[in-house]
Design a protein around this motif. Structure first.
Motif, mmCIF file in Angstrom:
data_model
loop_
_atom_site.group_PDB
_atom_site.id
_atom_site.type_symbol
_atom_site.label_atom_id
_atom_site.label_comp_id
_atom_site.label_asym_id
_atom_site.label_seq_id
_atom_site.Cartn_x
_atom_site.Cartn_y
_atom_site.Cartn_z
ATOM 1 N N PHE A 69 0.870 4.074 -2.837
ATOM 2 C CA PHE A 69 0.559 5.465 -2.512
ATOM 3 C C PHE A 69 1.617 6.386 -3.105
ATOM 4 O O PHE A 69 1.309 7.390 -3.764
ATOM 5 C CB PHE A 69 0.488 5.631 -0.991
ATOM 6 C CG PHE A 69 0.429 7.050 -0.537
ATOM 7 C CD1 PHE A 69 1.544 7.664 0.001
ATOM 8 C CD2 PHE A 69 -0.742 7.782 -0.659
ATOM 9 C CE1 PHE A 69 1.483 8.982 0.429
ATOM 10 C CE2 PHE A 69 -0.801 9.107 -0.240
ATOM 11 C CZ PHE A 69 0.315 9.702 0.300
ATOM 12 N N HIS A 70 2.902 5.992 -2.895
ATOM 13 C CA HIS A 70 4.009 6.782 -3.400
ATOM 14 C C HIS A 70 3.913 6.921 -4.901
ATOM 15 O O HIS A 70 4.093 7.997 -5.477
ATOM 16 C CB HIS A 70 5.334 6.109 -2.993
ATOM 17 C CG HIS A 70 6.546 6.959 -3.209
ATOM 18 N ND1 HIS A 70 7.354 7.359 -2.177
ATOM 19 C CD2 HIS A 70 7.078 7.490 -4.334
ATOM 20 C CE1 HIS A 70 8.345 8.096 -2.653
ATOM 21 N NE2 HIS A 70 8.198 8.193 -3.974
ATOM 22 N N GLU A 121 0.455 11.854 -9.880
ATOM 23 C CA GLU A 121 -0.248 13.138 -9.754
ATOM 24 C C GLU A 121 0.680 14.314 -9.998
ATOM 25 O O GLU A 121 0.327 15.280 -10.687
ATOM 26 C CB GLU A 121 -0.836 13.264 -8.345
ATOM 27 C CG GLU A 121 -2.208 12.646 -8.230
ATOM 28 C CD GLU A 121 -2.825 12.921 -6.876
ATOM 29 O OE1 GLU A 121 -3.678 12.116 -6.463
ATOM 30 O OE2 GLU A 121 -2.430 13.928 -6.265
ATOM 31 N N GLU A 122 1.878 14.205 -9.441
ATOM 32 C CA GLU A 122 2.872 15.261 -9.633
ATOM 33 C C GLU A 122 3.162 15.440 -11.109
ATOM 34 O O GLU A 122 3.232 16.561 -11.620
ATOM 35 C CB GLU A 122 4.142 14.870 -8.868
ATOM 36 C CG GLU A 122 5.311 15.804 -9.106
ATOM 37 C CD GLU A 122 5.311 16.970 -8.152
ATOM 38 O OE1 GLU A 122 4.429 16.996 -7.269
ATOM 39 O OE2 GLU A 122 6.163 17.866 -8.294
ATOM 40 N N PHE A 140 10.457 5.033 -10.457
ATOM 41 C CA PHE A 140 10.308 4.185 -9.280
ATOM 42 C C PHE A 140 11.360 3.089 -9.226
ATOM 43 O O PHE A 140 11.822 2.703 -8.174
ATOM 44 C CB PHE A 140 8.903 3.559 -9.295
ATOM 45 C CG PHE A 140 8.381 3.339 -7.926
ATOM 46 C CD1 PHE A 140 8.461 2.100 -7.333
ATOM 47 C CD2 PHE A 140 7.816 4.392 -7.218
ATOM 48 C CE1 PHE A 140 7.966 1.902 -6.062
ATOM 49 C CE2 PHE A 140 7.324 4.200 -5.952
ATOM 50 C CZ PHE A 140 7.388 2.938 -5.361
ATOM 51 N N GLU A 163 1.261 6.688 -6.808
ATOM 52 C CA GLU A 163 0.129 7.532 -7.198
ATOM 53 C C GLU A 163 0.469 9.009 -7.038
ATOM 54 O O GLU A 163 0.158 9.830 -7.891
ATOM 55 C CB GLU A 163 -1.096 7.183 -6.364
ATOM 56 C CG GLU A 163 -1.736 5.882 -6.810
ATOM 57 C CD GLU A 163 -2.789 5.419 -5.833
ATOM 58 O OE1 GLU A 163 -3.331 4.314 -6.004
ATOM 59 O OE2 GLU A 163 -3.078 6.186 -4.869
ATOM 60 N N MET A 164 1.162 9.311 -5.935
ATOM 61 C CA MET A 164 1.547 10.697 -5.720
ATOM 62 C C MET A 164 2.484 11.156 -6.811
ATOM 63 O O MET A 164 2.379 12.296 -7.300
ATOM 64 C CB MET A 164 2.243 10.841 -4.352
ATOM 65 C CG MET A 164 1.345 10.547 -3.177
ATOM 66 S SD MET A 164 -0.060 11.676 -3.088
ATOM 67 C CE MET A 164 0.673 13.004 -2.156
ATOM 68 N N GLU A 165 3.388 10.257 -7.210
ATOM 69 C CA GLU A 165 4.327 10.588 -8.284
ATOM 70 C C GLU A 165 3.565 10.861 -9.581
ATOM 71 O O GLU A 165 3.861 11.813 -10.309
ATOM 72 C CB GLU A 165 5.310 9.422 -8.465
ATOM 73 C CG GLU A 165 6.393 9.669 -9.508
ATOM 74 C CD GLU A 165 7.669 10.256 -8.916
ATOM 75 O OE1 GLU A 165 7.887 10.051 -7.698
ATOM 76 O OE2 GLU A 165 8.412 10.927 -9.649
ATOM 77 N N SER A 197 0.838 -1.210 0.000
ATOM 78 C CA SER A 197 0.000 0.000 0.000
ATOM 79 C C SER A 197 0.867 1.251 0.000
ATOM 80 O O SER A 197 0.602 2.204 -0.741
ATOM 81 C CB SER A 197 -0.890 0.042 1.250
ATOM 82 O OG SER A 197 -1.445 -1.215 1.494
ATOM 83 N N GLU A 198 1.923 1.208 0.831
ATOM 84 C CA GLU A 198 2.767 2.390 0.950
ATOM 85 C C GLU A 198 3.405 2.735 -0.384
ATOM 86 O O GLU A 198 3.415 3.896 -0.819
ATOM 87 C CB GLU A 198 3.842 2.123 2.012
ATOM 88 C CG GLU A 198 4.469 3.382 2.550
ATOM 89 C CD GLU A 198 5.442 3.090 3.681
ATOM 90 O OE1 GLU A 198 5.564 1.915 4.071
ATOM 91 O OE2 GLU A 198 6.076 4.041 4.154
ATOM 92 N N LEU A 199 3.926 1.687 -1.062
ATOM 93 C CA LEU A 199 4.585 1.934 -2.333
ATOM 94 C C LEU A 199 3.594 2.394 -3.386
ATOM 95 O O LEU A 199 3.885 3.248 -4.226
ATOM 96 C CB LEU A 199 5.314 0.665 -2.803
ATOM 97 C CG LEU A 199 6.534 0.287 -1.968
ATOM 98 C CD1 LEU A 199 7.146 -1.005 -2.468
ATOM 99 C CD2 LEU A 199 7.552 1.404 -1.993
#
Lengths: 109, 886
Positions: free
Chosen positions: B34-35, B41-42, B61, B37-39, B30-32
């Motif tokens: 999330f990371h 979005e950026e 990544f 997805e944020m990337e 999940s953590e990865l």
């Protein structure tokens, strides 16, 4: 994969993470962004180094993790500095400053 | 976050990593994500298209698995997970090929078990410390006579006095001699081997009593009350281990002896005595004969070296003293026969006989162990191709070299533990037999214990062996270039690996040849020994020892009357064909050699030939069926009053009179007897054991020189138990206090003499048989695998028109190649190694070429068969199917 880091680099990464978390608790993505920003785009932490480092710091008891909700309403894992971590940060910082001063002296000589 | 919590956290993290593994993996996922997805979005914010954004994010990544792996590494429990996974892998591999796994475990187990058993023996006999406080300072002082092959002449009392006053190297010199006495425990007569020792014997050797006390010097002073010490075994067996026995009184030699103490378990040296008494209490020791006669040597001496004196210094002092004695008392020392005086450490004396045997056994089991390892390695190599596929898969999944080696280690651990357990069971099962065998060679056998140390040794050795056997195939696989490439399942063979396989087969065959040759030699030696004519016929002859109480029968006439009466009574019992008395049974040693002078021989006593003096009643030669060669045997009319007559054994007559002279009616003089007239010649008897030359005997009539103890021999076809009971009642009717001891049949005596040779040859035979089996199976397995892989090639050959016979011959030839090399090497090695076995063999030359060749031939034939079977199976396959097979 970035597994065979030298001790120096590993220690520096730890220092940067601890310092970043000194200001406020953050999730992994936030930490990498903050470091990139404050270093003026010089330091870009790879995920391959970041998450193992976070696990290592957590194992050592310098940071603690908890699941929370991010700024865009997603579930994320937040990390925060512990009391032990605060002490460690002070030590690492002092070491780093002594080290860079010494390097500077050699370069100037 | 409190200080306490921050200290607790690391522990909790590790625990979670161990037990909540799945949860952690999910969280990390999940953590990865999330990371990522944020990337994305950026990237979208920066103006990329959705597709570009995703791709860029993924690129940035890096490999997700790699991140996960790195994360796992940091959890701090990686090694445990790896171990668990490796164990699961190894278990799966083993259960998928149960046959090969069991074969490996059994083979290694056998090799390890045998090695550990022998190691246990060596450890007990050679390395356990002596149970004496003075330890390695204890020496035995001897007077060997080299030229006569005499190990120790012994010492006389005057010589002992001289040693004590004229040497400075020893803290103490203590004496020992041992006799059979009669002891009456609650009225029942019993014969006990009694050690007669200096009062300070045990004290100086550094022994603490298990109960009561040791002898005091005052116990040896004139007029002191007689006292006894019990050996531990006697204390346990006869008195039930009851410490209240201290203070009890028993009757011996017509006096009451007080038991003052019990000894702890000690090494049975010089003999396995039941009880001990101080020198004063021995009626013989204090007679003038012993005290004054310098030439009457009956004492064994032990010395305790002073702490600051070296062995060399003590030796030098003794050598000096010996030459002094020789110059002062020349006629009493066999100067020309290599007399000397030596001190040897006690441990060396105790283990002298056992050491070469143990060395030979050790060499043998190590060979077997090596053979087992080679076999397992070969099986591993033969399975190489399947292994290769598995290894490739693991490498593709990211395993590095270190990881594979770790996996190998885990497999070896598992295999080793299993094999170690098997080996341990084997060692335990054979323990009793081996103990009895070694017990004949050294009293130190009592120090051999099966303990935890050996368990660890077994498992440790097994793990090392398994690792060595497994390392070879794995390393050879890893060394192959391009291990990560190439299609799995190629049917061509790697030349380097097959060379390795061949080398292992050669090694196995060579080892097997050596072992088989040794076993064959032992077997032949034993067979010869079994067929040695002992000089008598032992079937149906029951024997027992009668030791007369010397105080009651101090007078020769009384003894003679007793013996005569016994013989009369026993002969009149139903079913008794013959009965007689003899001073010492054949095959039991007990030689009493004395110089013999024939008429006209003017040499000094020290130069005279020595013969063994033996006492026998009338009827002895008939009872034991010893052949009469000339003249007559003893008869009832040969009595004390008559002329002193004697019989010579064949070799004695040759020795004394040579070929030309007829010994009949000649006179032979020996000290202590009046001139003996020879009335007959009898066959040689193996007095000292089947393997030794017969002693040269002069027999004298029992009635004319009745000894204090004799063996009664009774020939009867009736069952032993019944006859024994009747004989005992007959004896006790004449003298109720007379003990009857050492009952056994004469044939049993012969079997006992054969026993060490039998055990040794059985041992070697079994080990060699194992080696043989392992090697044969090994060769067969290798050929079978090779054939299996070459199915395609074989199919091609046959499709191209090759006859079945040709193909089979080709396969056999190729399979036998390394075998023949192994045979040659093995023969050469056997040639070099086997002469060291000469000392164990009876009338068989260790480098006898025929034995070696026969062994090699046998192995050759078996190897051909082992190759032929799989080869034949190969040509039974339809060539078309073979071509399609892969």
């Amino acid at each position: 994969m970035a597994r065979d880091r030298t001790d120096l680099l590993q220690g520096t990464l730890d220092l940067l993470i601890l310092r970043t978390l000194q200001l406020e608790p953050m999730h992994g993505w936030g930490i990498s962004v903050r470091i990139r920003q404050t270093s003026g785009d010089e330091l870009q932490i790879q995920q391959g180094s970041l998450y193992p480092a976070l696990q290592r710091l957590e194992r050592r008891g310098w940071i603690a993790a908890a699941w929370g909700v991010s700024e865009n309403n997603r579930k994320a894992k937040f990390y925060a500095l512990t009391a032990l971590g605060r002490e460690q940060l002070a030590t690492e910082r002092a070491t780093w400053e002594r080290f860079s001063a010494a390097v500077g002296r050699v370069l100037e000589a | 976050m409190s200080i306490l919590e921050s200290h607790l956290a690391p522990v909790l993290v590790r625990l979670r990593a161990l037990f909540g593994r799945q949860r952690i993996e999910d969280e990390l996922d999940s953590e990865l994500r999330f990371h990522l997805e944020m990337e994305i979005e950026e990237n979208l914010r920066l103006g990329m298209s959705p597709a570009e954004a995703r791709r860029a994010a993924r690129l940035a990544f890096g490999g997700i698995e790699g991140v996960k792996e790195a994360h796992r590494d940091q959890r701090g429990v990686r090694w445990l997970e790896d171990l668990a996974r490796d164990t699961r892998w190894a278990w799966r591999r083993f259960t998928r090929r149960p046959g090969a796994t069991l074969a490996a475990i059994a083979t290694l187990g056998l090799g390890v078990g045998a090695t550990v058993a022998v190691y246990g023996m060596i450890r007990g006999v050679l390395f356990e410390p002596l149970p004496f406080g003075a330890g390695d300072r204890i020496v035995q002082i001897r007077q060997p006579v080299a030229a006569r092959d005499v190990d120790d002449m012994g010492f006389s009392v005057p010589e002992l006095d001289d040693l004590r006053s004229q040497t400075r190297s020893f803290e103490a010199i203590v004496e020992y001699h041992s006799l059979w006495f009669n002891l009456f425990n609650e009225g029942k007569p019993e014969r006990v081997l009694t050690g007669v020792v200096t009062a300070g014997f045990f004290r100086h050797l550094g022994v603490e009593p298990a109960a009561g006390r040791l002898f005091l010097d005052s116990d040896a002073h004139h007029g002191a009350d007689p006292v006894l010490l019990l050996s531990h075994a006697y204390f346990r067996d006869r008195f039930g281990g009851d410490p209240a026995v201290v203070g009890r009184q028993v009757e011996m030699n017509e006096r009451l002896h007080t038991i003052v103490g019990v000894l702890p378990p000690l090494t049975r040296f010089p003999r396995a005595d039941d009880v001990y008494m101080p020198t004063l209490a021995c009626p013989f020791r204090n007679g003038d004969g012993w005290l004054l006669n310098r030439g009457f040597r009956a004492l064994t001496l032990l010395g305790v070296r002073k702490v600051d004196v070296t062995m060399e210094a003590a030796q030098a002092e003794l050598a000096e003293l010996a030459s002094l004695w020789r110059s002062e008392h020349g006629e009493l020392y066999p100067v020309h026969a290599g007399h000397s005086m030596q001190a040897t450490s006690l441990l060396e004396r105790l283990t002298a006989q056992a050491r070469p045997v143990l060395a030979a056994l050790l060499a043998t089991v190590l060979l077997v162990c090596l053979l087992a390892c080679a076999n397992v390695a070969n099986l591993g190599l033969a399975q190489g191709l399947q292994r290769l596929g598995e290894l490739r898969m693991q490498i593709a999944l990211g395993a590095g070299r270190g990881r594979l080696i770790r996996q190998l280690v885990t497999e070896s651990l598992l295999l080793g533990i299993a094999a170690g357990a098997v080996g341990w069971l084997l060692a335990r099962a054979t323990h009793g037999t081996l103990l009895r065998f070694v017990g004949r060679l050294t009293p130190r056998a009592e120090e051999i214990h099966l303990d935890l140390h050996l368990v660890f040794a077994a498992i440790g050795l097994a793990i090392v062996a398994a690792a060595a056997a497994g390392a070879l195939p794995t390393l050879s696989l890893l060394r192959r270039r391009g291990i990560g490439s190439g299609p799995v399942g190629r049917t061509t063979d790697d030349p380097e690996r097959s060379r390795l396989r061949d080398a292992l087969v050669t090694a196995q065959v060579a080892f097997a040849v050596v072992l088989l040759a040794a076993a064959a030699l032992f077997g032949r030696s034993f067979w010869k020994l079994q067929h040695v004519g002992p000089g008598f016929e032992g079937q149906n002859v029951l024997t027992m020892r009668l030791a007369l109480d010397f105080q009651k029968y101090g007078d020769g006439a009384d003894r003679e009357a007793f013996y005569r009466g016994i013989l009369e009574d026993v002969r009149s019992l139903p079913g008794v064909e013959e009965a007689a008395l003899v001073g010492q049974l054949p095959l039991s040693g007990g030689l009493f050699t004395t110089p013999a002078r024939i008429a006209g021989d003017e040499r000094t006593e020290a130069e005279l030939p020595r013969i063994d003096l033996r006492v026998a009643s009338d009827g002895w030669f008939e009872t034991a069926r010893i052949r009469l060669l000339r003249g007559r045997t003893f008869q009832r009319f040969d009595r004390a009053e008559g002329e002193t007559v004697g019989l010579l054994s064949h070799s004695a007559a040759l020795r004394l009179f040579g070929e030309g002279t007829d010994p009949l009616d000649q006179i032979v003089t020996v000290r202590g007897l009046s001139d003996v007239r020879i009335i007959g010649l009898v066959d040689d008897v193996r007095q000292e054991g089947l393997a030794n030359e017969p002693a040269q005997e002069l027999y004298v009539v029992l009635a004319q020189s009745p000894p204090l103890a004799a063996d009664l021999a009774v020939r009867s076809t009736r069952p032993e138990a019944a006859v024994l009971r009747e004989i005992e009642s007959v004896i006790h009717r004449r003298d109720p206090k007379q003990p009857v001891a050492s009952v056994q049949s004469l044939e049993e005596l012969r079997q006992e003499d054969l026993a060490p040779a039998r055990v040794l040859s059985t041992l070697m035979g079994t080990l060699a048989g194992l080696a043989f089996l392992i090697t044969a199976v090994g060769i067969g397995a290798v050929v079978a695998f090779a054939v299996g892989r070459r199915t395609r090639e074989i199919g091609i050959r046959r499709a191209l028109g090759a006859a079945d016979l040709q193909v089979v011959r080709l396969l056999i030839q190729e399979g036998m190649g390394p075998v023949v090399v192994g045979l040659v090497l093995g023969l050469a090695f056997a040639r070099i190694a086997t002469p060291s076995l000469d000392r164990f063999l009876y009338r068989v030359g260790a480098s006898d070429p025929w034995t070696h060749l026969v062994v090699a031939l046998g192995l050759f034939v078996v190897a051909v068969l082992a190759c032929a079977l799989p080869a034949r199976r190969a040509v039974g396959v339809d060539p078309l199917r073979a071509l399609q097979a892969e």
